[in-house]
Design a protein around this motif. Structure first.
Motif, short mmCIF file in Angstrom:
data_model
loop_
_atom_site.label_atom_id
_atom_site.label_comp_id
_atom_site.label_asym_id
_atom_site.label_seq_id
_atom_site.Cartn_x
_atom_site.Cartn_y
_atom_site.Cartn_z
N LYS B 14 31.59 42.23 45.88
CA LYS B 14 32.26 41.05 45.33
C LYS B 14 33.75 41.33 45.32
CE LYS B 14 28.49 39.43 42.40
NZ LYS B 14 28.05 39.14 41.01
N ARG B 15 34.53 40.30 45.54
CA ARG B 15 35.98 40.46 45.54
C ARG B 15 36.43 41.12 44.24
NH1 ARG B 15 40.04 35.79 45.29
NH2 ARG B 15 38.15 34.71 44.69
N GLY B 16 37.26 42.15 44.39
CA GLY B 16 37.75 42.87 43.22
C GLY B 16 37.00 44.16 42.92
N GLN B 17 35.87 44.33 43.57
CA GLN B 17 35.04 45.51 43.37
C GLN B 17 35.63 46.68 44.16
OE1 GLN B 17 31.00 44.56 44.36
NE2 GLN B 17 30.18 46.53 43.73
N ARG B 81 39.67 47.29 44.54
CA ARG B 81 39.94 45.85 44.36
C ARG B 81 39.80 45.10 45.69
NH1 ARG B 81 43.90 48.70 42.43
NH2 ARG B 81 45.46 47.84 43.85
N THR B 82 38.62 45.20 46.29
CA THR B 82 38.42 44.64 47.62
C THR B 82 38.79 43.17 47.70
OG1 THR B 82 36.08 44.28 47.05
CG2 THR B 82 36.61 46.25 48.33
N GLN B 83 39.31 42.79 48.87
CA GLN B 83 39.69 41.42 49.17
C GLN B 83 38.86 40.95 50.37
OE1 GLN B 83 42.09 39.83 47.22
NE2 GLN B 83 41.94 41.71 46.02
N GLN B 84 38.80 39.65 50.57
CA GLN B 84 38.00 39.12 51.68
C GLN B 84 38.50 39.63 53.03
OE1 GLN B 84 37.83 34.80 50.95
NE2 GLN B 84 35.67 35.07 50.43
N GLU B 85 39.80 39.83 53.13
CA GLU B 85 40.33 40.30 54.42
C GLU B 85 39.96 41.75 54.73
OE1 GLU B 85 42.28 39.15 51.91
OE2 GLU B 85 44.01 40.47 51.58
N ASP B 86 39.35 42.43 53.77
CA ASP B 86 38.88 43.80 54.01
C ASP B 86 37.54 43.80 54.74
OD1 ASP B 86 39.93 44.84 50.67
OD2 ASP B 86 41.09 44.63 52.52
N SER B 87 36.91 42.65 54.86
CA SER B 87 35.62 42.57 55.56
C SER B 87 35.80 42.99 57.01
CB SER B 87 35.07 41.13 55.50
OG SER B 87 34.79 40.76 54.17
N VAL B 115 32.96 41.33 52.08
CA VAL B 115 33.49 41.05 50.75
C VAL B 115 33.36 39.56 50.48
CG1 VAL B 115 35.48 41.23 49.21
CG2 VAL B 115 35.10 42.98 50.97
#
Lengths: 111, 116
Positions: B14-17, B81-87, B115
């Motif tokens: 999840k975003r932020g994880q 703090r994962t973001q969607q662009e880290d996918s 993410v």
């Protein structure tokens, strides 16, 4: 300008055809050059190194043109199993292992 | 012998994880690399280790990315703090260290991070 540029394709060719890919690189100080193959959802694997004098491995021929800063890969008598993405890889310094990958050129060999 | 292994193979966050990705290189390989491969792109260099020393981290996209290889073998890539662009697929590679020339990099199967 990107350090390593490739046409992403796809190149759709019939079995038995000859197909060629080019790749250009921007840094004239680049030392080593390679072609990697990547199958769908798999990891890249080294296909062949590219030497200044050109080199051949079975149906595959790689060439380097330093003056024009490009490398090429020629595949003769294409097989269905050649369908993959071909990644152009450039190493700036022979003594340092960091490399730069191109976007890859997708090849689809059609029966 | 065994090749490069990575775990987990798939990770949904999840975003932020925060996430941690593991790489086990080929035994005896001195050099270890992390790459990020987005869909339809080639692998992009993130960082490079020679034994336990991180010699180049110029490709890490932000300070949320951190890599370590404390004993010169297993490496961990951590993303905070994962973001969607880290996918992306995160690839690990290892190689021998014959310093006079480029050494073939052997890649692991990658970890596919999604993410949400």
């Amino acid at each position: 300008r990107k350090e390593v540029e490739q046409d992403p394709g796809p190149f759709n060719v019939p079995e038995g055809a000859t197909v060629a890919f080019n790749c250009t690189y921007s840094n004239s100080a680049s030392q080593s050059f390679f072609w990697y193959r990547q199958d769908c959802r798999k990891e890249p694997k080294l296909l062949m190194s590219v030497y200044s004098s050109g080199n051949e491995d079975g149906r595959f021929t790689a060439q380097l043109n330093r003056a024009s800063q490009y490398i090429s890969l020629l595949i003769r008598d294409s097989k269905l199993s050649d369908s993959a993405t071909y990644l152009c890889v450039v190493n700036l310094s022979g003594g340092y292992q960091k490399v730069t990958f191109g976007i890859g050129t997708k090849l689809q060999v059609i029966p | 012998g065994a090749g490069v292994s990575q775990s987990p193979r798939y990770k949904v966050a999840k975003r932020g994880q925060d996430v941690a990705l593991r790489c086990d290189p080929i035994s005896g390989h001195v050099s270890l690399f992390w790459y990020q491969q987005a869909l339809g792109q080639g692998p992009e260099f993130l960082t490079y280790f020679q034994n336990e020393a991180q010699l180049d981290k110029s490709g890490l996209p932000s300070d949320r990315f951190f890599a370590e290889r404390p004993e010169g073998s297993v490496s961990t890539l951590k993303i905070q703090r994962t973001q969607q662009e880290d996918s992306a697929v995160y690839l690990c590679a290892s190689s021998d260290d014959r310093a006079s020339s480029y050494n073939e990099q052997f890649f692991g199967p990658g970890t596919r991070l999604t993410v949400l």
